[in-house]
Design a protein around this motif. Structure first.
Motif, PDB file in Angstrom:
ATOM      1  N   SER A  64       0.874  -1.167   0.000  1.00  0.00           N
ATOM      2  CA  SER A  64       0.000   0.000   0.000  1.00  0.00           C
ATOM      3  C   SER A  64       0.912   1.218   0.000  1.00  0.00           C
ATOM      4  N   LEU A  65       0.320   2.379  -0.095  1.00  0.00           N
ATOM      5  CA  LEU A  65       1.142   3.595  -0.070  1.00  0.00           C
ATOM      6  C   LEU A  65       1.749   3.826   1.305  1.00  0.00           C
ATOM      7  N   HIS A  66       1.191   3.193   2.321  1.00  0.00           N
ATOM      8  CA  HIS A  66       1.756   3.206   3.666  1.00  0.00           C
ATOM      9  C   HIS A  66       1.455   1.842   4.281  1.00  0.00           C
ATOM     10  N   LEU A  67       2.190   1.439   5.293  1.00  0.00           N
ATOM     11  CA  LEU A  67       1.938   0.177   5.979  1.00  0.00           C
ATOM     12  C   LEU A  67       1.950   0.457   7.469  1.00  0.00           C
ATOM     13  N   ASP A  68       0.917   0.007   8.156  1.00  0.00           N
ATOM     14  CA  ASP A  68       0.815   0.279   9.583  1.00  0.00           C
ATOM     15  C   ASP A  68       1.275  -0.878  10.458  1.00  0.00           C
ATOM     16  N   PHE A  69       0.799  -2.103  10.157  1.00  0.00           N
ATOM     17  CA  PHE A  69       1.109  -3.231  11.027  1.00  0.00           C
ATOM     18  C   PHE A  69       1.208  -4.520  10.233  1.00  0.00           C
ATOM     19  N   ALA A  70       1.816  -5.526  10.893  1.00  0.00           N
ATOM     20  CA  ALA A  70       1.823  -6.899  10.405  1.00  0.00           C
ATOM     21  C   ALA A  70       1.102  -7.750  11.449  1.00  0.00           C
ATOM     22  N   ALA A  71       0.558  -8.866  11.011  1.00  0.00           N
ATOM     23  CA  ALA A  71      -0.098  -9.819  11.911  1.00  0.00           C
ATOM     24  C   ALA A  71      -0.007 -11.198  11.263  1.00  0.00           C
ATOM     25  N   PRO A  72      -0.248 -12.259  12.035  1.00  0.00           N
ATOM     26  CA  PRO A  72      -0.209 -13.596  11.453  1.00  0.00           C
ATOM     27  C   PRO A  72      -1.140 -13.718  10.255  1.00  0.00           C
ATOM     28  N   GLY A  73      -0.618 -14.290   9.169  1.00  0.00           N
ATOM     29  CA  GLY A  73      -1.400 -14.488   7.963  1.00  0.00           C
ATOM     30  C   GLY A  73      -1.106 -15.821   7.305  1.00  0.00           C
ATOM     31  N   ALA A  74      -0.371 -16.690   7.997  1.00  0.00           N
ATOM     32  CA  ALA A  74      -0.043 -18.005   7.439  1.00  0.00           C
ATOM     33  C   ALA A  74       0.365 -18.934   8.577  1.00  0.00           C
ATOM     34  N   ASP A  75       0.495 -20.217   8.219  1.00  0.00           N
ATOM     35  CA  ASP A  75       0.876 -21.242   9.192  1.00  0.00           C
ATOM     36  C   ASP A  75      -0.101 -21.255  10.362  1.00  0.00           C
ATOM     37  N   MET A  76      -1.391 -21.197  10.014  1.00  0.00           N
ATOM     38  CA  MET A  76      -2.438 -21.233  11.031  1.00  0.00           C
ATOM     39  C   MET A  76      -3.709 -21.802  10.420  1.00  0.00           C
ATOM     40  N   PHE A  77      -4.699 -22.025  11.264  1.00  0.00           N
ATOM     41  CA  PHE A  77      -5.959 -22.606  10.849  1.00  0.00           C
ATOM     42  C   PHE A  77      -7.106 -21.659  11.173  1.00  0.00           C
ATOM     43  N   ALA A  78      -8.170 -21.775  10.409  1.00  0.00           N
ATOM     44  CA  ALA A  78      -9.423 -21.069  10.675  1.00  0.00           C
ATOM     45  C   ALA A  78     -10.556 -22.009  10.267  1.00  0.00           C
ATOM     46  N   ALA A  79     -11.757 -21.702  10.695  1.00  0.00           N
ATOM     47  CA  ALA A  79     -12.903 -22.532  10.333  1.00  0.00           C
ATOM     48  C   ALA A  79     -13.264 -22.318   8.863  1.00  0.00           C
ATOM     49  N   ASP A  80     -13.534 -23.432   8.175  1.00  0.00           N
ATOM     50  CA  ASP A  80     -14.028 -23.309   6.809  1.00  0.00           C
ATOM     51  C   ASP A  80     -15.549 -23.175   6.842  1.00  0.00           C
ATOM     52  N   MET A  81     -16.190 -23.194   5.700  1.00  0.00           N
ATOM     53  CA  MET A  81     -17.636 -22.968   5.636  1.00  0.00           C
ATOM     54  C   MET A  81     -18.444 -24.069   6.314  1.00  0.00           C
ATOM     55  N   LYS A  82     -17.835 -25.222   6.534  1.00  0.00           N
ATOM     56  CA  LYS A  82     -18.519 -26.319   7.233  1.00  0.00           C
ATOM     57  C   LYS A  82     -18.154 -26.373   8.710  1.00  0.00           C
ATOM     58  N   GLY A  83     -17.324 -25.422   9.158  1.00  0.00           N
ATOM     59  CA  GLY A  83     -16.913 -25.402  10.557  1.00  0.00           C
ATOM     60  C   GLY A  83     -15.702 -26.254  10.865  1.00  0.00           C
ATOM     61  N   ASN A  84     -15.089 -26.817   9.846  1.00  0.00           N
ATOM     62  CA  ASN A  84     -13.890 -27.627  10.023  1.00  0.00           C
ATOM     63  C   ASN A  84     -12.648 -26.749   9.993  1.00  0.00           C
ATOM     64  N   ALA A  85     -11.596 -27.199  10.647  1.00  0.00           N
ATOM     65  CA  ALA A  85     -10.331 -26.465  10.619  1.00  0.00           C
ATOM     66  C   ALA A  85      -9.684 -26.595   9.245  1.00  0.00           C
ATOM     67  N   ALA A  86      -9.271 -25.458   8.695  1.00  0.00           N
ATOM     68  CA  ALA A  86      -8.608 -25.438   7.389  1.00  0.00           C
ATOM     69  C   ALA A  86      -7.417 -24.504   7.450  1.00  0.00           C
ATOM     70  N   ARG A  87      -6.342 -24.889   6.773  1.00  0.00           N
ATOM     71  CA  ARG A  87      -5.171 -24.010   6.686  1.00  0.00           C
ATOM     72  C   ARG A  87      -5.551 -22.759   5.923  1.00  0.00           C
ATOM     73  N   VAL A  88      -5.056 -21.624   6.400  1.00  0.00           N
ATOM     74  CA  VAL A  88      -5.317 -20.355   5.718  1.00  0.00           C
ATOM     75  C   VAL A  88      -3.997 -19.626   5.490  1.00  0.00           C
ATOM     76  N   ARG A  89      -4.017 -18.757   4.490  1.00  0.00           N
ATOM     77  CA  ARG A  89      -2.829 -17.973   4.178  1.00  0.00           C
ATOM     78  C   ARG A  89      -3.267 -16.728   3.422  1.00  0.00           C
ATOM     79  N   GLY A  90      -2.717 -15.580   3.829  1.00  0.00           N
ATOM     80  CA  GLY A  90      -2.997 -14.347   3.121  1.00  0.00           C
ATOM     81  C   GLY A  90      -3.163 -13.167   4.067  1.00  0.00           C
ATOM     82  N   THR A  91      -3.009 -11.994   3.500  1.00  0.00           N
ATOM     83  CA  THR A  91      -3.104 -10.780   4.321  1.00  0.00           C
ATOM     84  C   THR A  91      -4.513 -10.548   4.841  1.00  0.00           C
ATOM     85  N   SER A  92      -5.511 -11.118   4.176  1.00  0.00           N
ATOM     86  CA  SER A  92      -6.889 -10.955   4.639  1.00  0.00           C
ATOM     87  C   SER A  92      -7.131 -11.654   5.975  1.00  0.00           C
ATOM     88  N   PHE A  93      -6.308 -12.611   6.326  1.00  0.00           N
ATOM     89  CA  PHE A  93      -6.437 -13.268   7.626  1.00  0.00           C
ATOM     90  C   PHE A  93      -5.724 -12.478   8.718  1.00  0.00           C
TER      91      PHE A  93
END
Length: 140
Positions: A64-93
């Motif tokens: 972006s034209l500026h960057l404020d913070f970093a946070a975990p965005g990979a090597d982690m799990f989140a619930a998928d649409m069925k409620g199961n744990a799924a690996r996620v990756r990306g800045t949106s997480f």
């Protein structure tokens, strides 16, 4: 929600900011050579990138034209649409982790004090003010 500048979205962001709403946005996953992403690049929007399990910037993280913070965005799990744990990756997480911590911290300055400095000392273009919520990663 990441993309090129869009006047309709810009108007919505400005209207929300005018009502005192703080917008937190991911920088996207089109890589560092991509053009700046929006809404993360607009003034007053908190721009967030992602890091992996070793606190390294994601290779696919956009910019972006500026960057404020970093946070975990990979090597982690989140619930998928069925409620199961799924690996996620990306800045949106990473962005919702920053938004949650901003709410808990109560102010941008308090959140900045919470940030763990990564990379060069002080704010930089890779990690912003530093890592937020590093312990929030769900390794399952």
């Amino acid at each position: 929600l990441v993309g090129p500048p869009n006047p309709v979205l810009n108007g919505a962001v400005r209207a929300a900011q005018g009502k005192g709403v703080t917008i937190v946005a991911a920088v996207g996953n089109d890589g560092p050579a991509a053009p700046p992403a929006y809404p993360a690049s607009w003034p007053g929007v908190i721009a967030v990138t992602g890091v992996d399990g070793r606190d390294r910037a994601l290779l696919e993280a956009g910019k972006s034209l500026h960057l404020d913070f970093a946070a975990p965005g990979a090597d982690m799990f989140a619930a998928d649409m069925k409620g199961n744990a799924a690996r996620v990756r990306g800045t949106s997480f990473a962005a919702p982790l920053v938004a949650a911590r901003l709410h808990g911290a109560g102010s941008l300055s308090a959140l900045s004090r919470e940030a763990k400095d990564l990379g060069k000392k002080g704010p930089d273009a890779i990690y912003g003010r530093g890592l937020i919520c590093g312990s929030c990663r769900n390794n399952r």
